[in-house]
Design a protein around this motif. Structure first.
Motif, mmCIF file in Angstrom:
data_model
loop_
_atom_site.group_PDB
_atom_site.id
_atom_site.type_symbol
_atom_site.label_atom_id
_atom_site.label_comp_id
_atom_site.label_asym_id
_atom_site.label_seq_id
_atom_site.Cartn_x
_atom_site.Cartn_y
_atom_site.Cartn_z
ATOM 1 N N UNK A 4 0.971 -1.735 0.034
ATOM 2 C CA UNK A 4 0.265 -0.094 -0.106
ATOM 3 C C UNK A 4 0.964 1.391 -0.030
ATOM 4 N N UNK A 5 1.806 0.898 -0.277
ATOM 5 C CA UNK A 5 2.929 2.272 -0.485
ATOM 6 C C UNK A 5 3.325 2.743 -1.701
ATOM 7 N N UNK A 6 2.190 2.958 -2.776
ATOM 8 C CA UNK A 6 1.890 3.560 -4.225
ATOM 9 C C UNK A 6 2.559 4.464 -4.117
ATOM 10 N N UNK A 7 3.296 5.231 -5.121
ATOM 11 C CA UNK A 7 4.309 6.905 -4.969
ATOM 12 C C UNK A 7 4.300 6.715 -3.550
ATOM 13 N N UNK A 31 11.869 -4.552 8.142
ATOM 14 C CA UNK A 31 10.645 -3.141 8.042
ATOM 15 C C UNK A 31 11.632 -2.751 7.381
ATOM 16 N N UNK A 32 10.728 -1.628 6.645
ATOM 17 C CA UNK A 32 10.301 -0.876 5.622
ATOM 18 C C UNK A 32 10.450 1.072 6.180
ATOM 19 N N UNK A 33 11.048 1.383 6.113
ATOM 20 C CA UNK A 33 11.086 2.920 6.520
ATOM 21 C C UNK A 33 10.365 3.915 5.822
ATOM 22 N N UNK A 35 9.202 7.143 6.982
ATOM 23 C CA UNK A 35 9.826 8.726 7.306
ATOM 24 C C UNK A 35 10.339 8.170 8.205
ATOM 25 N N UNK A 36 11.640 9.787 8.221
ATOM 26 C CA UNK A 36 12.490 10.050 8.965
ATOM 27 C C UNK A 36 12.318 10.981 9.580
ATOM 28 N N UNK A 37 12.366 11.256 10.743
ATOM 29 C CA UNK A 37 11.860 12.570 12.111
ATOM 30 C C UNK A 37 10.702 12.875 11.870
ATOM 31 N N UNK A 38 9.669 11.956 11.443
ATOM 32 C CA UNK A 38 8.026 12.520 11.013
ATOM 33 C C UNK A 38 8.650 13.121 9.312
ATOM 34 N N UNK A 39 8.709 13.249 8.491
ATOM 35 C CA UNK A 39 8.926 13.383 6.841
ATOM 36 C C UNK A 39 9.217 12.339 6.214
ATOM 37 N N UNK A 40 8.508 12.582 5.198
ATOM 38 C CA UNK A 40 8.698 11.272 3.636
ATOM 39 C C UNK A 40 9.847 11.263 3.555
ATOM 40 N N UNK A 41 10.630 9.934 2.592
ATOM 41 C CA UNK A 41 11.717 10.512 2.106
ATOM 42 C C UNK A 41 11.750 10.829 1.916
ATOM 43 N N UNK A 74 4.936 -5.350 8.595
ATOM 44 C CA UNK A 74 3.992 -6.448 8.702
ATOM 45 C C UNK A 74 2.712 -5.377 7.965
ATOM 46 N N UNK A 75 2.471 -5.940 6.349
ATOM 47 C CA UNK A 75 1.594 -4.979 5.761
ATOM 48 C C UNK A 75 -0.144 -5.620 6.859
ATOM 49 N N UNK A 76 -0.666 -4.089 6.787
ATOM 50 C CA UNK A 76 -1.877 -3.805 7.343
ATOM 51 C C UNK A 76 -1.683 -3.867 9.183
ATOM 52 N N UNK A 77 -0.470 -3.885 9.498
ATOM 53 C CA UNK A 77 -0.074 -2.972 10.704
ATOM 54 C C UNK A 77 0.016 -1.716 11.511
ATOM 55 N N UNK A 78 -0.447 -1.137 12.049
ATOM 56 C CA UNK A 78 0.074 0.439 12.460
ATOM 57 C C UNK A 78 1.072 0.927 11.971
ATOM 58 N N UNK A 79 2.316 1.482 11.986
ATOM 59 C CA UNK A 79 3.466 1.918 11.528
ATOM 60 C C UNK A 79 3.744 2.514 13.149
ATOM 61 N N UNK A 80 5.407 1.927 13.443
ATOM 62 C CA UNK A 80 6.549 2.448 14.830
ATOM 63 C C UNK A 80 6.788 3.075 14.861
ATOM 64 N N UNK A 81 7.130 3.673 15.747
ATOM 65 C CA UNK A 81 8.542 4.736 15.895
ATOM 66 C C UNK A 81 9.556 3.934 16.238
ATOM 67 N N UNK A 82 10.664 4.441 15.935
ATOM 68 C CA UNK A 82 11.888 3.524 16.601
ATOM 69 C C UNK A 82 12.961 4.465 16.543
ATOM 70 N N UNK A 83 13.255 4.738 18.161
ATOM 71 C CA UNK A 83 14.190 6.164 17.887
ATOM 72 C C UNK A 83 15.965 5.299 17.905
ATOM 73 N N UNK A 84 16.470 6.117 17.755
ATOM 74 C CA UNK A 84 18.128 5.528 17.094
ATOM 75 C C UNK A 84 18.917 6.544 17.652
ATOM 76 N N UNK A 85 19.301 5.887 18.797
ATOM 77 C CA UNK A 85 20.529 7.548 18.630
ATOM 78 C C UNK A 85 22.169 6.750 17.587
ATOM 79 N N UNK A 86 22.826 7.142 17.002
ATOM 80 C CA UNK A 86 23.285 6.721 16.407
ATOM 81 C C UNK A 86 25.162 7.350 17.037
ATOM 82 N N UNK A 87 25.736 6.281 16.337
ATOM 83 C CA UNK A 87 27.026 6.282 16.882
ATOM 84 C C UNK A 87 28.602 6.461 15.891
#
Length: 199
Positions: A4-7, A31-33, A35-41, A74-87
């Motif tokens: 469901x990610x057309x365009x 996993x399919x990314x 958005x990054x920091x709330x903005x589309x890629x 997974x298809x049909x599941x709600x999106x998840x936000x994952x916070x990552x600290x860069x190294x």
């Protein structure tokens, strides 16, 4: 379309390294990314450009910065936000210390992070990476290959470059006509390599 990610630009994760920031953040292979920091890629001219666009964006950030990735697991599941600290970026092969065994015609370097990832080893694995083998040398005749991972020298584990260099040099000085025996990891299996010196 299936997801469901057309365009909508998106990047699927092909693999996660154990202990890396992505692993600590809970990111998983597949996993399919979206958005990054709330903005589309950002969209590139070709789909293949998306990972590099994201890569360049992340390189502009400093170690310790926190980035939020919005992912679809997974298809049909709600999106998840994952916070990552860069190294800090791990040491690259081009700046790894090296040793050239002139008499037998092969070179090795320190292991770097990408080596342990490709060999599916723990990040603290020991050994040395074979960088080059001189054509028609003793090493070439002994069938050591660039890309081999040296784990033992004459029955002793290879711990680091300095100890390998000392042990190798001491052995060659004391036994200039004796063969060197190394155990290497190649394509997931151990091989014992015997290299006869020039007589």
């Amino acid at each position: 379309e299936y997801f469901g990610l057309v365009d909508q630009p998106a990047i699927q994760i092909g693999g996660i390294a154990d202990g890396a920031p992505a692993d600590k953040a809970g990111m998983k292979q597949g996993d399919i990314i979206v958005k990054v920091d709330g903005k589309p890629l950002e969209r590139g001219d070709e789909p293949e450009e998306l990972p590099m666009i994201l890569h360049r964006r992340l390189l502009k950030l400093k170690p310790g910065a926190t980035v939020t990735f919005t992912v679809m697991r997974l298809k049909g599941q709600p999106l998840q936000d994952l916070k990552m600290t860069l190294a800090s970026r791990p040491k690259q092969a081009n700046i790894a210390r090296r040793f050239w065994a002139e008499d037998l015609g092969f070179g090795v370097r320190e292991l770097v992070y990408i080596d342990t990832y490709e060999f599916k080893l723990k990040p603290d694995a020991k050994g040395l990476y074979v960088t080059v083998v001189k054509p028609e040398s003793s090493a070439a005749t002994g069938r050591i290959h660039p890309g081999d991972l040296v784990t033992q020298l004459n029955g002793q584990p290879v711990l680091d470059l300095d100890s390998f260099k000392k042990d190798y040099s001491d052995f060659r000085t004391a036994h200039p006509r004796d063969a060197v025996v190394m155990v290497v990891l190649r394509e997931g299996r151990e091989e014992t390599i015997r290299i006869e010196p020039p007589q």
